[in-house]
Design a protein around this motif. Structure first.
Motif, PDB file in Angstrom:
ATOM      1  N   GLU A  43       0.830  -1.194   0.000  1.00 50.96           N
ATOM      2  CA  GLU A  43       0.000   0.000   0.000  1.00 50.96           C
ATOM      3  C   GLU A  43       0.873   1.256   0.000  1.00 50.96           C
ATOM      4  OE1 GLU A  43      -3.948  -1.745   2.325  1.00 50.96           O
ATOM      5  OE2 GLU A  43      -2.815  -0.072   3.171  1.00 50.96           O
ATOM      6  N   ARG A  44       0.259   2.327  -0.447  1.00 50.34           N
ATOM      7  CA  ARG A  44       0.952   3.609  -0.448  1.00 50.34           C
ATOM      8  C   ARG A  44       1.211   4.024   1.002  1.00 50.34           C
ATOM      9  NH1 ARG A  44      -1.126   8.051  -4.680  1.00 50.34           N
ATOM     10  NH2 ARG A  44      -0.986   6.088  -5.895  1.00 50.34           N
ATOM     11  N   GLU A  45       2.431   4.510   1.279  1.00 51.04           N
ATOM     12  CA  GLU A  45       2.767   4.890   2.641  1.00 51.04           C
ATOM     13  C   GLU A  45       3.347   6.305   2.691  1.00 51.04           C
ATOM     14  OE1 GLU A  45       5.797   2.473   4.410  1.00 51.04           O
ATOM     15  OE2 GLU A  45       7.282   2.924   2.868  1.00 51.04           O
ATOM     16  N   PHE A  46       3.133   6.926   3.825  1.00 47.61           N
ATOM     17  CA  PHE A  46       3.608   8.281   4.068  1.00 47.61           C
ATOM     18  C   PHE A  46       5.130   8.307   4.176  1.00 47.61           C
ATOM     19  CE2 PHE A  46       3.706  12.489   5.709  1.00 47.61           C
ATOM     20  CZ  PHE A  46       4.545  12.505   6.823  1.00 47.61           C
ATOM     21  N   VAL A  47       5.741   9.332   3.565  1.00 43.77           N
ATOM     22  CA  VAL A  47       7.178   9.526   3.666  1.00 43.77           C
ATOM     23  C   VAL A  47       7.485  10.802   4.464  1.00 43.77           C
ATOM     24  CG1 VAL A  47       9.300   9.990   2.374  1.00 43.77           C
ATOM     25  CG2 VAL A  47       7.631   8.334   1.497  1.00 43.77           C
ATOM     26  N   GLY A  48       6.895  11.901   4.063  1.00 43.65           N
ATOM     27  CA  GLY A  48       7.156  13.162   4.751  1.00 43.65           C
ATOM     28  C   GLY A  48       6.227  14.242   4.258  1.00 43.65           C
ATOM     29  N   ILE A  49       6.169  15.345   4.992  1.00 44.97           N
ATOM     30  CA  ILE A  49       5.331  16.475   4.610  1.00 44.97           C
ATOM     31  C   ILE A  49       5.992  17.765   5.070  1.00 44.97           C
ATOM     32  CG2 ILE A  49       3.908  16.383   6.715  1.00 44.97           C
ATOM     33  CD1 ILE A  49       1.483  17.097   4.868  1.00 44.97           C
ATOM     34  N   GLY A  65      16.154  11.199   9.648  1.00 46.18           N
ATOM     35  CA  GLY A  65      17.610  11.251   9.683  1.00 46.18           C
ATOM     36  C   GLY A  65      18.263  10.940   8.349  1.00 46.18           C
ATOM     37  N   ARG A  66      17.480  10.457   7.390  1.00 46.10           N
ATOM     38  CA  ARG A  66      18.039  10.137   6.067  1.00 46.10           C
ATOM     39  C   ARG A  66      17.433  11.024   4.975  1.00 46.10           C
ATOM     40  NH1 ARG A  66      17.106   5.367   3.784  1.00 46.10           N
ATOM     41  NH2 ARG A  66      15.099   5.023   4.837  1.00 46.10           N
ATOM     42  N   PHE A  67      16.168  11.343   5.105  1.00 50.32           N
ATOM     43  CA  PHE A  67      15.454  12.147   4.114  1.00 50.32           C
ATOM     44  C   PHE A  67      15.209  13.536   4.679  1.00 50.32           C
ATOM     45  CE2 PHE A  67      13.043   8.558   1.657  1.00 50.32           C
ATOM     46  CZ  PHE A  67      14.237   7.858   1.537  1.00 50.32           C
ATOM     47  N   SER A  68      15.191  14.519   3.800  1.00 50.50           N
ATOM     48  CA  SER A  68      14.856  15.866   4.236  1.00 50.50           C
ATOM     49  C   SER A  68      14.076  16.596   3.144  1.00 50.50           C
ATOM     50  CB  SER A  68      16.118  16.657   4.599  1.00 50.50           C
ATOM     51  OG  SER A  68      16.950  16.800   3.470  1.00 50.50           O
ATOM     52  N   LEU A  69      13.206  17.485   3.586  1.00 49.69           N
ATOM     53  CA  LEU A  69      12.345  18.242   2.688  1.00 49.69           C
ATOM     54  C   LEU A  69      12.708  19.717   2.698  1.00 49.69           C
ATOM     55  CD1 LEU A  69       8.968  16.580   3.632  1.00 49.69           C
ATOM     56  CD2 LEU A  69       9.890  16.679   1.326  1.00 49.69           C
ATOM     57  N   ALA A  70      12.563  20.334   1.542  1.00 53.90           N
ATOM     58  CA  ALA A  70      12.749  21.781   1.419  1.00 53.90           C
ATOM     59  C   ALA A  70      11.835  22.263   0.308  1.00 53.90           C
ATOM     60  CB  ALA A  70      14.209  22.105   1.102  1.00 53.90           C
ATOM     61  N   ARG A  71      11.550  23.552   0.312  1.00 53.00           N
ATOM     62  CA  ARG A  71      10.702  24.076  -0.748  1.00 53.00           C
ATOM     63  C   ARG A  71      11.130  25.477  -1.150  1.00 53.00           C
ATOM     64  NH1 ARG A  71       4.957  23.238   0.836  1.00 53.00           N
ATOM     65  NH2 ARG A  71       4.588  24.175  -1.212  1.00 53.00           N
ATOM     66  N   ASP A  72      10.837  25.793  -2.398  1.00 51.84           N
ATOM     67  CA  ASP A  72      11.077  27.127  -2.934  1.00 51.84           C
ATOM     68  C   ASP A  72       9.777  27.563  -3.589  1.00 51.84           C
ATOM     69  OD1 ASP A  72      13.691  28.601  -5.030  1.00 51.84           O
ATOM     70  OD2 ASP A  72      11.768  29.377  -4.382  1.00 51.84           O
ATOM     71  N   ASN A  73       8.965  28.303  -2.860  1.00 54.01           N
ATOM     72  CA  ASN A  73       7.656  28.690  -3.365  1.00 54.01           C
ATOM     73  C   ASN A  73       7.737  29.629  -4.566  1.00 54.01           C
ATOM     74  OD1 ASN A  73       6.274  27.107  -1.536  1.00 54.01           O
ATOM     75  ND2 ASN A  73       6.068  28.732  -0.026  1.00 54.01           N
ATOM     76  N   ALA A  74       8.804  30.404  -4.653  1.00 62.45           N
ATOM     77  CA  ALA A  74       8.971  31.285  -5.810  1.00 62.45           C
ATOM     78  C   ALA A  74       9.108  30.475  -7.093  1.00 62.45           C
ATOM     79  CB  ALA A  74      10.186  32.174  -5.612  1.00 62.45           C
ATOM     80  N   LEU A  80      12.728  16.611  -2.170  1.00 64.97           N
ATOM     81  CA  LEU A  80      12.898  15.524  -1.214  1.00 64.97           C
ATOM     82  C   LEU A  80      14.308  14.973  -1.422  1.00 64.97           C
ATOM     83  CD1 LEU A  80      11.774  13.573   0.937  1.00 64.97           C
ATOM     84  CD2 LEU A  80      11.016  12.096  -0.950  1.00 64.97           C
ATOM     85  N   GLN A  81      15.193  15.306  -0.483  1.00 62.30           N
ATOM     86  CA  GLN A  81      16.567  14.808  -0.529  1.00 62.30           C
ATOM     87  C   GLN A  81      16.628  13.470   0.204  1.00 62.30           C
ATOM     88  OE1 GLN A  81      19.397  16.153  -2.060  1.00 62.30           O
ATOM     89  NE2 GLN A  81      20.345  14.208  -1.472  1.00 62.30           N
ATOM     90  N   MET A  82      17.085  12.453  -0.498  1.00 60.99           N
ATOM     91  CA  MET A  82      17.115  11.107   0.073  1.00 60.99           C
ATOM     92  C   MET A  82      18.559  10.636   0.128  1.00 60.99           C
ATOM     93  SD  MET A  82      13.809   9.429  -1.832  1.00 60.99           S
ATOM     94  CE  MET A  82      14.624   9.297  -3.402  1.00 60.99           C
ATOM     95  N   ASN A  83      19.046  10.415   1.323  1.00 59.37           N
ATOM     96  CA  ASN A  83      20.422   9.953   1.539  1.00 59.37           C
ATOM     97  C   ASN A  83      20.418   8.572   2.184  1.00 59.37           C
ATOM     98  OD1 ASN A  83      21.379  12.496   0.618  1.00 59.37           O
ATOM     99  ND2 ASN A  83      21.211  13.348   2.686  1.00 59.37           N
ATOM    100  N   SER A  84      21.563   7.923   2.133  1.00 59.27           N
ATOM    101  CA  SER A  84      21.732   6.603   2.749  1.00 59.27           C
ATOM    102  C   SER A  84      20.590   5.669   2.352  1.00 59.27           C
ATOM    103  CB  SER A  84      21.784   6.740   4.279  1.00 59.27           C
ATOM    104  OG  SER A  84      22.834   7.590   4.667  1.00 59.27           O
ATOM    105  N   LEU A  85      20.336   5.609   1.076  1.00 59.76           N
ATOM    106  CA  LEU A  85      19.189   4.840   0.583  1.00 59.76           C
ATOM    107  C   LEU A  85      19.350   3.353   0.857  1.00 59.76           C
ATOM    108  CD1 LEU A  85      18.549   6.870  -2.637  1.00 59.76           C
ATOM    109  CD2 LEU A  85      16.830   6.372  -0.904  1.00 59.76           C
ATOM    110  N   LYS A  86      18.210   2.725   1.142  1.00 60.91           N
ATOM    111  CA  LYS A  86      18.145   1.299   1.426  1.00 60.91           C
ATOM    112  C   LYS A  86      17.289   0.626   0.361  1.00 60.91           C
ATOM    113  CE  LYS A  86      18.205   2.282   6.403  1.00 60.91           C
ATOM    114  NZ  LYS A  86      17.493   2.093   7.704  1.00 60.91           N
TER     115      LYS A  86
END
Length: 121
Positions: A43-49, A65-74, A80-86
């Motif tokens: 099933e579809r699962e939540f990652v981040g918001i 601790g592995r993923f991080s979110l950022a936005r540029d509204n302009a 979605l930056q994903m590091n240390s991928l498994k």
């Protein structure tokens, strides 16, 4: 509101990828942007918001601790930056817009088409 996720691809375990969600269209309000993923047969699962202003984020325990979110509204983009991928991070990743800071897919108002991330050993 239209959304389009991009940036997926194939990466080895321990590698990194950055996904981008391009958001366009008429805004009826200020939307938070959520990311979800769906692995084959699951099933579809939540990652981040991330909130509209970018000041608040929330992540699934599996990616903290592995993923991080950022936005540029302009630019109308969310990253979605994903590091240390498994291997278990493999799946189709979707971005969605919502007027709630929710972890639930049913609270999302708009969805974009997904982008496939494949993590291999």
């Amino acid at each position: 509101v239209q959304l389009q996720a991009s940036g997926g691809g194939q990466v080895q375990v321990g590698g990194s990828l950055r996904l981008t969600c391009a958001i366009s269209g008429s805004y009826l309000g200020s939307y938070a942007t959520g990311w979800f993923r769906q692995a084959p047969g699951k099933e579809r699962e939540f990652v981040g918001i991330i909130s509209w202003k970018g000041s608040t984020t929330n992540y699934a325990d599996s990616v903290k601790g592995r993923f991080s979110l950022a936005r540029d509204n302009a630019k109308g983009t969310v990253y979605l930056q994903m590091n240390s991928l498994k291997i278990e991070d493999t799946g189709v990743y979707y971005c969605a817009a919502t007027d709630l800071m929710s972890v639930h897919a049913y609270d999302m108002n708009y969805w974009g088409k997904g982008t496939l991330v494949t993590v291999s050993s």
